[in-house]
Design an enzyme around this catalytic site. Structure first.
Site, mmCIF file in Angstrom:
data_model
loop_
_atom_site.group_PDB
_atom_site.id
_atom_site.type_symbol
_atom_site.label_atom_id
_atom_site.label_comp_id
_atom_site.label_asym_id
_atom_site.label_seq_id
_atom_site.Cartn_x
_atom_site.Cartn_y
_atom_site.Cartn_z
ATOM 1 N N HIS A 271 10.017 -2.067 -13.919
ATOM 2 C CA HIS A 271 8.988 -1.439 -13.080
ATOM 3 C C HIS A 271 8.673 -0.006 -13.513
ATOM 4 O O HIS A 271 8.389 0.868 -12.685
ATOM 5 C CB HIS A 271 9.403 -1.479 -11.613
ATOM 6 C CG HIS A 271 9.245 -2.841 -11.000
ATOM 7 N ND1 HIS A 271 9.423 -3.068 -9.654
ATOM 8 C CD2 HIS A 271 8.911 -4.044 -11.533
ATOM 9 C CE1 HIS A 271 9.210 -4.356 -9.397
ATOM 10 N NE2 HIS A 271 8.897 -4.966 -10.536
ATOM 11 N N ASP B 276 6.503 -7.568 -16.786
ATOM 12 C CA ASP B 276 6.660 -8.263 -15.497
ATOM 13 C C ASP B 276 5.330 -8.150 -14.763
ATOM 14 O O ASP B 276 5.000 -7.095 -14.242
ATOM 15 C CB ASP B 276 7.784 -7.603 -14.702
ATOM 16 C CG ASP B 276 7.926 -8.138 -13.285
ATOM 17 O OD1 ASP B 276 7.338 -9.185 -12.977
ATOM 18 O OD2 ASP B 276 8.606 -7.473 -12.479
ATOM 19 N N HIS C 234 3.164 -15.302 -11.649
ATOM 20 C CA HIS C 234 2.325 -14.416 -10.845
ATOM 21 C C HIS C 234 1.527 -13.459 -11.745
ATOM 22 O O HIS C 234 2.024 -12.947 -12.744
ATOM 23 C CB HIS C 234 3.141 -13.671 -9.784
ATOM 24 C CG HIS C 234 4.026 -12.562 -10.270
ATOM 25 N ND1 HIS C 234 3.571 -11.275 -10.439
ATOM 26 C CD2 HIS C 234 5.351 -12.531 -10.577
ATOM 27 C CE1 HIS C 234 4.563 -10.497 -10.835
ATOM 28 N NE2 HIS C 234 5.656 -11.234 -10.932
ATOM 29 N N GLU D 40 2.639 -11.440 -5.560
ATOM 30 C CA GLU D 40 4.096 -11.577 -5.632
ATOM 31 C C GLU D 40 4.809 -10.244 -5.482
ATOM 32 O O GLU D 40 5.871 -10.159 -4.851
ATOM 33 C CB GLU D 40 4.490 -12.234 -6.969
ATOM 34 C CG GLU D 40 5.956 -12.683 -7.044
ATOM 35 C CD GLU D 40 6.912 -11.611 -7.540
ATOM 36 O OE1 GLU D 40 8.136 -11.812 -7.450
ATOM 37 O OE2 GLU D 40 6.444 -10.525 -8.003
ATOM 38 N N GLU D 41 4.225 -9.172 -6.036
ATOM 39 C CA GLU D 41 4.879 -7.869 -6.001
ATOM 40 C C GLU D 41 4.782 -7.180 -4.640
ATOM 41 O O GLU D 41 5.412 -6.156 -4.428
ATOM 42 C CB GLU D 41 4.281 -6.949 -7.077
ATOM 43 C CG GLU D 41 4.480 -7.413 -8.510
ATOM 44 C CD GLU D 41 5.910 -7.285 -9.009
ATOM 45 O OE1 GLU D 41 6.791 -6.884 -8.210
ATOM 46 O OE2 GLU D 41 6.154 -7.589 -10.189
#
Length: 312
Positions: A287, A156, A70, A182-183
């Site tokens: 994150h 990420d 992603h 995706e997130e």
């Protein structure tokens, strides 16, 4: 050790692509493919445009398996009076520098956290001016590489994108899907999987993403093969992957979690009979602007993907 093509990873990280706004990172990847494909083992067929939004598919030879990476990141939307609303699940850290662009130009400001008497948080952007409503902001890029680690916002999943592009250099038969959203709920994976299933009979997927360092998954343990998160890959397919991994001699570790999700979750929730498995290097400081990954775990991730795409 030096990370091969560290410059490429840094370039990918610098491009903003908060979930729902992936057009710039998609354009960069497509331009990169067009520029470098002549040096690759096999030239891919590029699929994008109408019906795919900002997703991009590369098809090599006669594919049996698709790799999903992603492109989007977590971030924030600017609301009323510079209030901040989360996109995905960023960790709110007071003083974090956020950047973006609106109709007046470059935006750079500081995330401020306020709590009321009920311990409820309000997020505010401290900035010299009012920012346009709806502006998307992300962590200010700051890449650091040491002898053993890389540390940066958005490993990420810009690291997953990087791994997929490294994989493309030697791929003869397979597909790579650069996916969106995706997130923040998932979006393009189902359409891309359906296209590959209907046109190339691809029923297998590998999720090229970055997982978390936990009590059972550690730095220096090799790439993690996820046996489950909130979803369960089909055991027959998982066992096939584990046999190939064991026979390869490549260092890996097993992940078993009770929560979390990925593009694999979108596949499992769809009506498509697609087998999937999440395989990725573990990171710390998830994150946040300081995500951290052990470089040899990245190398084992690339190596295992190459073996799996050859043997699955």
């Amino acid at each position: 050790m030096e990370l091969s093509n560290s410059q490429l990873l840094q370039e990918i990280i610098r491009i903003q692509g908060v979930a729902s706004d992936e057009s710039r990172i998609k354009s960069f990847i497509k331009d990169y493919v067009l520029k470098h494909q002549g040096y690759w083992k096999s030239k891919p067929h590029i699929i994008d445009g109408t019906g795919f939004q900002d997703a991009l598919i590369l098809v090599f030879g006669n594919p049996r398996t698709a790799v999903y990476a992603h492109m989007d990141t977590i971030g924030y939307s600017v609301g009323y009076e510079n209030e901040l609303i989360r996109v995905g699940g960023p960790k709110n850290i007071d003083g974090t520098i956020l950047v973006g662009n609106d109709s007046h130009g470059v935006v750079e400001g500081e995330l401020m956290i306020f709590e009321n008497e009920y311990n409820q948080q309000r997020l505010q952007l401290s900035c010299e001016r009012a920012v346009d409503r709806g502006t998307l902001l992300s962590f200010k890029p700051h890449f650091k590489e040491t002898k053993e680690y890389v540390q940066s916002p958005y490993l990420d999943n810009r690291l997953g994108v990087y791994v997929a592009l490294q994989l493309a250099e030697t791929m003869e038969n397979g597909a790579i899907v650069f996916s969106t959203y995706e997130e923040h709920g998932g979006n393009s994976v189902g359409a891309c999987a359906k296209y590959l299933m209907n046109n190339y009979e691809v029923f297998q997927a590998l999720i090229c993403d970055i997982t978390w360092v936990t009590s059972g998954v550690v730095h220096k343990g090799g790439v993690a093969i996820s046996m489950r998160d909130s979803m369960l890959p089909r055991r027959k397919y998982l066992n096939k992957i584990l046999k190939i991994a064991n026979d390869s001699g490549i260092k890996f570790q097993l992940e078993v979690e009770s929560a979390g999700g990925s593009d694999g979750s979108v596949l499992q929730k769809s009506d498509l009979p697609i087998d999937w498995c999440f395989i990725g290097a573990p990171e710390d400081n998830v994150h946040t602007p300081a995500e951290k990954v052990y470089k040899k775990d990245i190398e084992s991730m690339i190596e295992l993907y190459r073996v799996l795409m050859d043997q699955l």
